[in-house]
Design a protein around this motif. Structure first.
Motif, PDB file in Angstrom:
ATOM      1  N   LEU A   1      15.127  -3.752  22.601  1.00  0.00           N
ATOM      2  CA  LEU A   1      14.700  -5.105  22.252  1.00  0.00           C
ATOM      3  C   LEU A   1      14.836  -6.064  23.432  1.00  0.00           C
TER       4      LEU A   1
ATOM      5  N   TRP B   1      13.152 -10.153  23.845  1.00  0.00           N
ATOM      6  CA  TRP B   1      11.915 -10.539  24.522  1.00  0.00           C
ATOM      7  C   TRP B   1      10.728  -9.646  24.171  1.00  0.00           C
ATOM      8  N   VAL B   2      10.976  -8.495  23.567  1.00  0.00           N
ATOM      9  CA  VAL B   2       9.847  -7.645  23.171  1.00  0.00           C
ATOM     10  C   VAL B   2       9.082  -8.249  21.996  1.00  0.00           C
ATOM     11  N   VAL B   3       9.695  -9.204  21.312  1.00  0.00           N
ATOM     12  CA  VAL B   3       9.028  -9.866  20.191  1.00  0.00           C
ATOM     13  C   VAL B   3       7.868 -10.711  20.729  1.00  0.00           C
ATOM     14  N   PRO B   4       6.677 -10.584  20.165  1.00  0.00           N
ATOM     15  CA  PRO B   4       5.529 -11.371  20.638  1.00  0.00           C
ATOM     16  C   PRO B   4       5.832 -12.863  20.673  1.00  0.00           C
TER      17      PRO B   4
ATOM     18  N   SER C   1       7.580 -14.404  22.820  1.00  0.00           N
ATOM     19  CA  SER C   1       8.871 -14.732  23.428  1.00  0.00           C
ATOM     20  C   SER C   1       8.662 -15.340  24.813  1.00  0.00           C
TER      21      SER C   1
ATOM     22  N   VAL D   1       9.297  -5.848  30.133  1.00  0.00           N
ATOM     23  CA  VAL D   1       9.086  -6.133  28.721  1.00  0.00           C
ATOM     24  C   VAL D   1       7.822  -5.448  28.220  1.00  0.00           C
ATOM     25  N   GLY D   2       6.771  -5.492  29.019  1.00  0.00           N
ATOM     26  CA  GLY D   2       5.530  -4.821  28.633  1.00  0.00           C
ATOM     27  C   GLY D   2       5.722  -3.328  28.479  1.00  0.00           C
TER      28      GLY D   2
ATOM     29  N   ARG E   1       7.553  -2.653  25.223  1.00  0.00           N
ATOM     30  CA  ARG E   1       6.649  -2.809  24.082  1.00  0.00           C
ATOM     31  C   ARG E   1       5.762  -1.576  23.927  1.00  0.00           C
ATOM     32  N   ARG E   2       5.242  -1.074  25.032  1.00  0.00           N
ATOM     33  CA  ARG E   2       4.395   0.132  24.973  1.00  0.00           C
ATOM     34  C   ARG E   2       5.201   1.342  24.519  1.00  0.00           C
TER      35      ARG E   2
ATOM     36  N   LEU F   1       7.913   1.330  22.538  1.00  0.00           N
ATOM     37  CA  LEU F   1       8.156   1.222  21.098  1.00  0.00           C
ATOM     38  C   LEU F   1       6.885   1.507  20.299  1.00  0.00           C
ATOM     39  N   GLN F   2       5.755   1.036  20.800  1.00  0.00           N
ATOM     40  CA  GLN F   2       4.495   1.279  20.101  1.00  0.00           C
ATOM     41  C   GLN F   2       4.175   2.765  20.058  1.00  0.00           C
TER      42      GLN F   2
END
Length: 224
Positions: free
Chosen positions: A167, A171-174, A176, A186-187, A190-191, A193-194
């Motif tokens: 997390l 900052w991984v939250v859109p 943020s 962070v990007g 996110r990738r 986790l996706q």
């Protein structure tokens, strides 16, 4: 049920939950203080306790860790492994920190339960034998997708994958707000986790304590 679950709670709650862990022994306390003084990234006590509990519940026999640092999380893992006759293989490319970790392993009486490997995990992982039933990742955040692809063939069906710092301060939250220098990291998270959450071979949950940890179980093949 397939999917990704993310829960949130305030930092103060984690501090409170940490008080419920009970007093940690002098070795762990020393390692925590050293990590704080030298700004060495290690897991929080709550995450360490969680790792120990997961290894014990899973009765893990073959454990892989990527990112040893000074061995704080390794000690938590190995203490759990020792209870059920398991073994931890841990990888780190920082020779100085790994050497210090080995000193802590000896003091903890865990030398027989841990095999440390020096080097870049991305080069070492392809040489390892598949069959790990528990894998913990706490290394360079920008390399998590690389690790996922290299780790996947090594995890046994039914095996557990735990990844720290997913997390990244929330900052991984859109939407943020964070400094531009963290955009790539962070990007990448996110990738990661996706991709992990959409992988049909894993069932994944994200928990908010520490800096966020993902917990995944590799789906076992259905009987023929």
């Amino acid at each position: 049920m397939k999917g990704l679950i993310i829960l949130f709670y305030p930092f103060e709650m984690e501090r409170y939950l940490e008080t419920l862990l009970g007093e940690r022994d002098s070795l762990l306390r020393e390692m925590e203080e050293i990590a704080l003084q030298e700004t060495i990234p290690v897991v929080t006590p709550a995450v360490g306790n969680f790792l120990n509990l997961m290894v014990t519940i899973n009765r893990s026999q073959s454990i892989l860790e990527i990112g040893t640092a000074i061995g704080y999380s390794t000690v938590w893992l190995a203490r759990g492994a020792k209870k059920c006759g398991g073994h931890v293989t841990t990888i780190d490319m920082n020779r100085d920190r790994l050497s210090r970790a080995e000193g802590y392993f000896e003091r903890a009486g865990l030398l027989q339960s841990i095999t440390p490997l020096k080097g870049d995990a991305r080069k070492i992982l392809p040489s390892l034998t598949p069959g790990y039933d528990f894998v913990f990742v706490d290394a360079a955040k920008g390399e998590y997708l690389d690790y996922l692809n290299l780790i996947d063939p090594l995890i046994a069906p039914g095996g557990i994958l735990v990844v720290d710092n997913v997390l990244f301060r929330g900052w991984v939250v859109p939407e943020s707000n964070f400094a531009p220098k963290y955009e790539r990291m962070v990007g990448g998270l996110r990738r990661f986790l996706q991709e992990l959450s959409q992988n049909p071979e894993y069932v994944t949950t994200v928990l908010p304590f520490g800096d966020g940890i993902s917990v995944s179980r590799k789906v076992e093949a259905a009987p023929a």
